[in-house]
Design an enzyme around this catalytic site. Structure first.
Site, PDB file in Angstrom:
ATOM      1  N   GLU A 148       0.813  -1.210   0.000  1.00 44.90           N
ATOM      2  CA  GLU A 148       0.000   0.000   0.000  1.00 44.90           C
ATOM      3  C   GLU A 148       0.849   1.264   0.000  1.00 44.90           C
ATOM      4  O   GLU A 148       1.755   1.441   0.819  1.00 44.90           O
ATOM      5  CB  GLU A 148      -0.952   0.016   1.202  1.00 44.90           C
ATOM      6  CG  GLU A 148      -1.933   1.190   1.127  1.00 44.90           C
ATOM      7  CD  GLU A 148      -3.091   1.087   2.109  1.00 44.90           C
ATOM      8  OE1 GLU A 148      -3.039   0.242   3.015  1.00 44.90           O
ATOM      9  OE2 GLU A 148      -4.047   1.877   1.942  1.00 44.90           O
ATOM     10  N   GLU A 154       2.508   8.253   7.357  1.00 47.30           N
ATOM     11  CA  GLU A 154       2.259   6.861   7.749  1.00 47.30           C
ATOM     12  C   GLU A 154       3.349   5.890   7.295  1.00 47.30           C
ATOM     13  O   GLU A 154       3.311   4.719   7.653  1.00 47.30           O
ATOM     14  CB  GLU A 154       0.876   6.412   7.240  1.00 47.30           C
ATOM     15  CG  GLU A 154      -0.248   7.228   7.877  1.00 47.30           C
ATOM     16  CD  GLU A 154      -1.643   6.793   7.447  1.00 47.30           C
ATOM     17  OE1 GLU A 154      -1.830   5.620   7.098  1.00 47.30           O
ATOM     18  OE2 GLU A 154      -2.547   7.662   7.468  1.00 47.30           O
ATOM     19  N   ASP A 181      -4.632   3.798  -2.736  1.00 47.42           N
ATOM     20  CA  ASP A 181      -5.729   4.219  -1.861  1.00 47.42           C
ATOM     21  C   ASP A 181      -6.028   5.678  -2.205  1.00 47.42           C
ATOM     22  O   ASP A 181      -5.135   6.532  -2.111  1.00 47.42           O
ATOM     23  CB  ASP A 181      -5.275   4.051  -0.407  1.00 47.42           C
ATOM     24  CG  ASP A 181      -6.309   4.488   0.619  1.00 47.42           C
ATOM     25  OD1 ASP A 181      -6.984   5.511   0.397  1.00 47.42           O
ATOM     26  OD2 ASP A 181      -6.402   3.835   1.677  1.00 47.42           O
ATOM     27  N   TYR A 183      -7.586   8.006  -0.729  1.00 49.90           N
ATOM     28  CA  TYR A 183      -7.351   8.960   0.361  1.00 49.90           C
ATOM     29  C   TYR A 183      -5.890   9.414   0.379  1.00 49.90           C
ATOM     30  O   TYR A 183      -5.589  10.612   0.429  1.00 49.90           O
ATOM     31  CB  TYR A 183      -7.732   8.326   1.706  1.00 49.90           C
ATOM     32  CG  TYR A 183      -7.120   9.001   2.900  1.00 49.90           C
ATOM     33  CD1 TYR A 183      -7.607  10.215   3.379  1.00 49.90           C
ATOM     34  CD2 TYR A 183      -6.019   8.425   3.556  1.00 49.90           C
ATOM     35  CE1 TYR A 183      -7.018  10.833   4.479  1.00 49.90           C
ATOM     36  CE2 TYR A 183      -5.441   9.046   4.645  1.00 49.90           C
ATOM     37  CZ  TYR A 183      -5.930  10.248   5.108  1.00 49.90           C
ATOM     38  OH  TYR A 183      -5.345  10.859   6.185  1.00 49.90           O
ATOM     39  N   HIS A 184      -4.975   8.450   0.297  1.00 45.68           N
ATOM     40  CA  HIS A 184      -3.552   8.791   0.323  1.00 45.68           C
ATOM     41  C   HIS A 184      -3.132   9.482  -0.974  1.00 45.68           C
ATOM     42  O   HIS A 184      -2.327  10.410  -0.954  1.00 45.68           O
ATOM     43  CB  HIS A 184      -2.712   7.529   0.540  1.00 45.68           C
ATOM     44  CG  HIS A 184      -2.965   6.868   1.856  1.00 45.68           C
ATOM     45  ND1 HIS A 184      -2.592   7.433   3.056  1.00 45.68           N
ATOM     46  CD2 HIS A 184      -3.560   5.695   2.173  1.00 45.68           C
ATOM     47  CE1 HIS A 184      -2.934   6.629   4.055  1.00 45.68           C
ATOM     48  NE2 HIS A 184      -3.534   5.574   3.549  1.00 45.68           N
ATOM     49  N   HIS A 207      -8.012   0.741  -2.500  1.00 47.63           N
ATOM     50  CA  HIS A 207      -8.858   1.222  -1.407  1.00 47.63           C
ATOM     51  C   HIS A 207      -9.561   2.492  -1.837  1.00 47.63           C
ATOM     52  O   HIS A 207      -8.921   3.441  -2.311  1.00 47.63           O
ATOM     53  CB  HIS A 207      -7.999   1.571  -0.174  1.00 47.63           C
ATOM     54  CG  HIS A 207      -7.757   0.418   0.742  1.00 47.63           C
ATOM     55  ND1 HIS A 207      -6.853   0.474   1.782  1.00 47.63           N
ATOM     56  CD2 HIS A 207      -8.323  -0.826   0.789  1.00 47.63           C
ATOM     57  CE1 HIS A 207      -6.862  -0.687   2.432  1.00 47.63           C
ATOM     58  NE2 HIS A 207      -7.735  -1.486   1.848  1.00 47.63           N
ATOM     59  N   ARG A 213     -11.888  10.625   4.961  1.00 50.48           N
ATOM     60  CA  ARG A 213     -12.127   9.221   5.340  1.00 50.48           C
ATOM     61  C   ARG A 213     -13.566   8.945   5.772  1.00 50.48           C
ATOM     62  O   ARG A 213     -13.838   7.969   6.455  1.00 50.48           O
ATOM     63  CB  ARG A 213     -11.120   8.754   6.405  1.00 50.48           C
ATOM     64  CG  ARG A 213      -9.675   9.024   6.019  1.00 50.48           C
ATOM     65  CD  ARG A 213      -8.683   8.158   6.741  1.00 50.48           C
ATOM     66  NE  ARG A 213      -8.280   7.041   5.885  1.00 50.48           N
ATOM     67  CZ  ARG A 213      -7.139   6.361   6.026  1.00 50.48           C
ATOM     68  NH1 ARG A 213      -6.303   6.645   6.991  1.00 50.48           N
ATOM     69  NH2 ARG A 213      -6.837   5.384   5.222  1.00 50.48           N
ATOM     70  N   GLU A 242     -12.915   1.958   2.532  1.00 53.35           N
ATOM     71  CA  GLU A 242     -12.255   2.084   3.828  1.00 53.35           C
ATOM     72  C   GLU A 242     -12.662   3.411   4.456  1.00 53.35           C
ATOM     73  O   GLU A 242     -12.572   4.456   3.808  1.00 53.35           O
ATOM     74  CB  GLU A 242     -10.738   2.040   3.612  1.00 53.35           C
ATOM     75  CG  GLU A 242      -9.931   1.942   4.873  1.00 53.35           C
ATOM     76  CD  GLU A 242      -8.445   1.748   4.584  1.00 53.35           C
ATOM     77  OE1 GLU A 242      -7.843   0.873   5.197  1.00 53.35           O
ATOM     78  OE2 GLU A 242      -7.891   2.474   3.738  1.00 53.35           O
TER      79      GLU A 242
HETATM   80 MN    MN Z   1      -5.952   2.152   2.799  1.00 48.98          MN
END
Ligand code: MN
Length: 298
Positions: A148, A154, A181, A183-184, A207, A213, A242
């Site tokens: 990921e 993170e 993902d 979001y990221h 994701h 989120r 997610e």
């Molecule tokens: Mn994720």
């Protein structure tokens, strides 16, 4: 192109007791999702046989995900932590094999934490070696590893899709793929849709997360462009929603992810909406993909 649609277990539960397992599996299946993603930072804490029975009864499958902890940081260059990380990854692969999972994903390449230094070449090379051996083991069980790509707070190893493509190529296994993902990506990518297109066949897991989120569409992620890019590359892997709320998750996850505000209280309403949103976005993107064919000159 048919994608299996999934839901992260943290929409329902914060732990994996038998009651939590039964509730999360049943509600995920009731909403028409094909799979549930179970957080497995310590796979020995999961009752695998019970989980397998509940999945079978509900008619869905499960994937496992985790972020390594500091003591298991395979990117550290420290032989003790690398060995602990390799052992942890092997435990997760073994648990996933017992569950009949197709994927193990998450921050498998480093610790799940904010680093204060950039990664080193030796650390990256060590992580590649560990993941090559783990990937070979996963392959013997028909399992794909999804590495990921997460934002800079993170991990310090994989923050962009381009880095992950290069990292996967260094590993050089067909079943070790890039896990993106939204979001990221919204934080780190210059152009998230273009990053999906550039990842192409190296994409193995996705994701769907909103910028805050919370509810899909109720944030700043440009989902129509992302879905169009996924359709354009013919992505046929899992699409997993997610979302995190302090209604469900507690420490230490709230602290690591910075879940300070509560964006929803009713996981059922959130998940039902997500399922509809994903179906609508996919359908729309596929129609766009068909536009050229429908518009061909006679
Ligand atoms: Mn994720």
């Amino acid at each position: 192109m048919t994608n299996r649609l999934g839901l992260h277990a943290n929409v329902w539960v914060r732990d994996w007791t038998r009651d939590s397992c039964t509730l999360a599996v049943n509600r995920t299946a009731e909403l028409g999702f094909d799979l549930i993603e179970i957080s497995a930072p310590d796979p020995q804490a999961l009752d695998i046989a019970f989980t397998a029975r509940e999945l079978e009864r509900a008619g869905i499958s499960a994937n496992l995900s985790l972020g390594l902890d500091e003591a298991c940081d395979i990117s550290s260059g420290d032989p003790v932590r690398m060995a602990a990380g390799e052992a942890r990854l092997r435990e997760v692969v073994a648990a996933a094999a017992e569950l009949g999972s197709t994927h193990v994903c998450g921050i498998l390449h480093s610790a799940f934490r904010k680093y204060s230094e950039p990664p080193t070449a030796a650390g990256i090379a060590g992580a590649v070696e560990v993941l090559r051996r783990t990937g070979e083991e996963a392959g013997r069980h028909g399992i794909t590893l999804g590495l990921e790509v997460v934002n800079r707070y993170e991990s310090n190893v994989l923050n962009t899709a381009g880095q992950a493509v290069e990292f996967c190529h260094r590993i050089g296994l067909p079943n070790v793929k890039v896990h993106l993902d939204s979001y990221h990506m919204n934080i780190e990518e210059a152009d998230a849709a273009q990053a999906i297109v550039a990842t192409g066949a190296d994409l193995g897991y996705f994701h769907l997360g909103e910028s805050n989120r919370g509810y899909l569409g109720a944030g700043s992620v440009d989902f129509p462009r992302l879905f169009a890019a996924l359709v354009r590359i013919g992505y046929d892997g899992p699409l997993v929603f997610e979302s995190f709320s302090s209604t469900v998750v507690g420490q230490p996850l709230c602290g690591i992810l910075g879940i300070w505000r509560n964006l929803w209280e009713d996981g059922g309403d959130l998940a039902r909406h997500a399922r509809q949103f994903i179906e609508t976005q996919l359908k729309t993107a596929r129609e766009i993909g068909d536009e050229a064919r429908r518009s061909a000159l006679p």
